[in-house]
Design a protein around this motif. Structure first.
Motif, PDB file in Angstrom:
ATOM      1  N   LEU A   8       1.177  -0.913   0.142  1.00  0.00           N
ATOM      2  CA  LEU A   8       0.259   0.009   0.344  1.00  0.00           C
ATOM      3  C   LEU A   8       0.733   1.044  -0.004  1.00  0.00           C
ATOM      4  O   LEU A   8       1.842   1.602   0.964  1.00  0.00           O
ATOM      5  N   GLY A   9       1.038   2.154  -0.838  1.00  0.00           N
ATOM      6  CA  GLY A   9       1.727   3.105  -0.983  1.00  0.00           C
ATOM      7  C   GLY A   9       0.941   4.637  -0.395  1.00  0.00           C
ATOM      8  O   GLY A   9       0.653   5.483  -1.266  1.00  0.00           O
TER       9      GLY A   9
ATOM     10  N   ASP B 298       9.689   4.142  -2.878  1.00  0.00           N
ATOM     11  CA  ASP B 298       9.555   2.329  -1.907  1.00  0.00           C
ATOM     12  C   ASP B 298       9.154   1.997  -2.817  1.00  0.00           C
ATOM     13  O   ASP B 298      10.204   0.777  -2.433  1.00  0.00           O
ATOM     14  N   LEU B 299       7.751   1.253  -3.257  1.00  0.00           N
ATOM     15  CA  LEU B 299       7.359   0.722  -3.573  1.00  0.00           C
ATOM     16  C   LEU B 299       8.192  -0.515  -4.659  1.00  0.00           C
ATOM     17  O   LEU B 299       7.919  -1.660  -4.375  1.00  0.00           O
TER      18      LEU B 299
ATOM     19  N   VAL C 210      10.980  -5.738  -5.908  1.00  0.00           N
ATOM     20  CA  VAL C 210      12.006  -6.812  -6.593  1.00  0.00           C
ATOM     21  C   VAL C 210      12.079  -7.562  -5.425  1.00  0.00           C
ATOM     22  O   VAL C 210      12.311  -8.930  -5.334  1.00  0.00           O
ATOM     23  N   ALA C 211      12.549  -6.651  -3.935  1.00  0.00           N
ATOM     24  CA  ALA C 211      12.559  -7.772  -2.982  1.00  0.00           C
ATOM     25  C   ALA C 211      11.859  -9.529  -2.716  1.00  0.00           C
ATOM     26  O   ALA C 211      11.968 -10.338  -2.419  1.00  0.00           O
TER      27      ALA C 211
ATOM     28  N   ILE D 258      -1.509   4.209  -7.682  1.00  0.00           N
ATOM     29  CA  ILE D 258      -0.796   4.608  -6.194  1.00  0.00           C
ATOM     30  C   ILE D 258       0.057   5.922  -6.848  1.00  0.00           C
ATOM     31  O   ILE D 258      -0.057   6.610  -5.766  1.00  0.00           O
ATOM     32  N   PHE D 259       0.533   6.022  -7.955  1.00  0.00           N
ATOM     33  CA  PHE D 259       0.729   7.964  -8.667  1.00  0.00           C
ATOM     34  C   PHE D 259      -0.073   7.976  -9.769  1.00  0.00           C
ATOM     35  O   PHE D 259      -0.586   9.042 -10.076  1.00  0.00           O
ATOM     36  N   GLY D 260      -1.281   6.697 -10.068  1.00  0.00           N
ATOM     37  CA  GLY D 260      -2.635   7.591 -10.857  1.00  0.00           C
ATOM     38  C   GLY D 260      -1.832   8.046 -12.632  1.00  0.00           C
ATOM     39  O   GLY D 260      -3.178   8.339 -13.092  1.00  0.00           O
TER      40      GLY D 260
END
Length: 301
Positions: free
Chosen positions: A33-34, A67-68, A73-74, A90-92
């Motif tokens: 969740l961002g 940071d998403l 990736v992790a 998130i960014f839209g």
């Protein structure tokens, strides 16, 4: 009488729960969740509750949106994680599309990575790779729409063309729901009029063509009207725009029909959220069996 989304979701959860118990291996889903977008928080809570009920370990990670990417990736590289969800927007903007493609397709329980979208648009219903074989996954809300229609007798439950001779108007052409839904239903035999702010398109057999049809003409022809416009400025569909015996479904968080239109519809379905979550859990199990299980048993239907 409406078979509710909760009833349909409960049927799938019971099936999934039994399958998970037979695995003998705990599954883990991580949600990202961002931001503080209320519908995303609600969806995250639905996912958490569904996972707990089914015996799936669920972890919500709330991060700054910048940071998403690294966090995804992790998670892709973490062998203890079997499913990944990202709560959009998130960014839209197009950056959200980039994040969807960052999720490893083997862990993409929402079916939004380009790998799965490409299979959907090419009507490839199976995974066919050197190291994996199983059924392809599709976007969860689009699938949830079909499942609620099927449960209410508005969509065929079997055969290769379960929507043959149906005309459907869909207001929403997002890559998350509307366009995949148009492709899926047209591959199943329906004639689809798809509307968004760019105008109408006609979908037949999974392919889009230009059309000059108006909203009024499309609605009058339609056996089903499906809406998912998350904007209060959308002109609500009125009763006099609908033909008799029309089946209507609203999957947006905002009502897209007037109360009179809801009353006129032969069947009105106000939401599909619980089924969407169940389909995500179903995809989790399907992907685990396809890519991670040492022994492949019966895949969820």
């Amino acid at each position: 009488m409406l078979v509710s989304p909760y009833t349909v979701a409960a049927r799938y959860r019971a099936e999934i729960r039994q399958e998970i118990r037979s695995l003998g291996t705990p599954l883990k889903v991580v949600g990202f969740l961002g931001g503080e977008y209320a519908p995303s928080l609600t969806y995250a809570n639905y996912t958490k509750n569904a996972c707990e009920e089914l015996g799936i370990d669920y972890e919500l990670r709330q991060l700054h949106r910048l940071d998403l990417e690294q966090a995804i990736v992790a998670a892709n590289e973490d062998p203890s994680i079997h499913g990944i969800m990202v709560y959009y927007p998130i960014f839209g903007n197009e950056q959200d599309r980039y994040l969807k493609d960052m999720v490893d397709p083997r862990k993409d329980i929402e079916g939004l990575n380009a790998f799965w979208i490409r299979k959907l648009y090419q009507n490839e219903r199976l995974v066919d790779g050197a190291r994996a074989a199983g059924k392809a996954v599709v976007p969860c809300t689009s699938l949830a729409v079909l499942k609620i229609l099927e449960a209410n007798g508005a969509y065929g439950a079997s055969g290769t063309r379960p929507a043959e001779h149906k005309t459907v108007t869909i207001f929403n052409r997002s890559e998350v729901v509307g366009r995949p839904l148009a492709v899926m239903m047209s591959n199943d035999g329906a004639r689809i009029y798809s509307f968004d702010e760019q105008g109408p398109l006609l979908y037949l057999n999974g392919k889009a063509t230009e059309t000059k049809i108006t909203r009024a003409e499309a609605l009058q022809q339609s056996d089903m009207v499906i809406t998912g416009v998350p904007s209060p400025s959308f002109p609500k569909i009125k009763a006099d725009e609908l033909s008799e015996h029309t089946i209507c479904l609203n999957f947006a968080t905002i009502k897209n029909f007037t109360a009179e239109a809801e009353a006129k519809a032969e069947l009105f379905i106000p939401r599909v959220g619980p089924i969407t979550v169940a389909m995500c859990m179903r995809n989790t199990l399907r992907l685990y069996r396809t890519y991670f299980a040492k022994e492949h048993k019966n895949t969820v239907a």
